[in-house]
Design a protein around this motif. Structure first.
Motif: not given
Length: 162
Positions: A12-15, A68-75, A104-111
């Motif tokens: 996953g992206i993050n919790p 790091r946990p967040s309400a939304r992954a885009d944070e 989550g392809v967007t997170a993959y692109r960045v990571a």
């Protein structure tokens, strides 16, 4: 939930906040990960997030790019995702799953500094581990229906074998 030699390590992206509070991946009720995992044939029944430990018995594991946990992954910031990609690469090299499935392809692109990555199998590997970018199962991802996600996860399951 990682072990050596898994068929697929889902990432996953993050919790989210509920996942952080419960200690269970994809714990928010509107998240479609667990229904899609079952619908695509990875598990014989729909698991509850509290049963995530059962994944290991199916040759599956689960982790996150960023801690790091967040309400939304885009944070999350770019630096957090890039650092998470480095740490994830180390985990993959240590545990050697057949497939890393980044949810989550967007997170993959960045990571992984791969701005043109699309859903599906990637050219890049980590050691011998192949990579598959999957759609984000968050209820906020209206661009993908549950049925379309089941189909895409099913493509990965077929590629990963049993």
């Amino acid at each position: 939930m990682i072990a050596d030699g898994l068929r697929v390590l889902f990432c996953g992206i993050n919790p989210g906040l509920m996942s952080a509070a419960t200690g269970h991946h994809f714990a928010r009720p509107g998240n479609r990960f667990w229904p899609v995992l079952h619908g695509s044939g990875f598990t014989p029944r729909r698991l509850d997030p509290s049963e995530q430990g059962e994944l290991l018995s199916y040759g599956l594991g689960i982790t996150n790019v960023a801690a790091r946990p967040s309400a939304r992954a885009d944070e999350l910031g770019k630096a957090e995702l890039v650092e998470g990609g480095v740490l994830l690469t180390q985990r993959v090299l240590r545990h050697r799953p057949r497939w890393l499935a980044v949810v989550g392809v967007t997170a993959y692109r960045v990571a992984f500094a791969d701005p043109r990555a699309a859903i599906g199998p990637q050219e890049r590997t980590i050691g011998d581990t192949r990579i598959w970018a999957l759609p984000n199962p968050s209820g906020l991802n209206a661009g993908w229906t549950t049925g379309a996600m089941v189909e895409e996860f099913g493509r990965l399951r077929a590629a990963a074998g049993d």
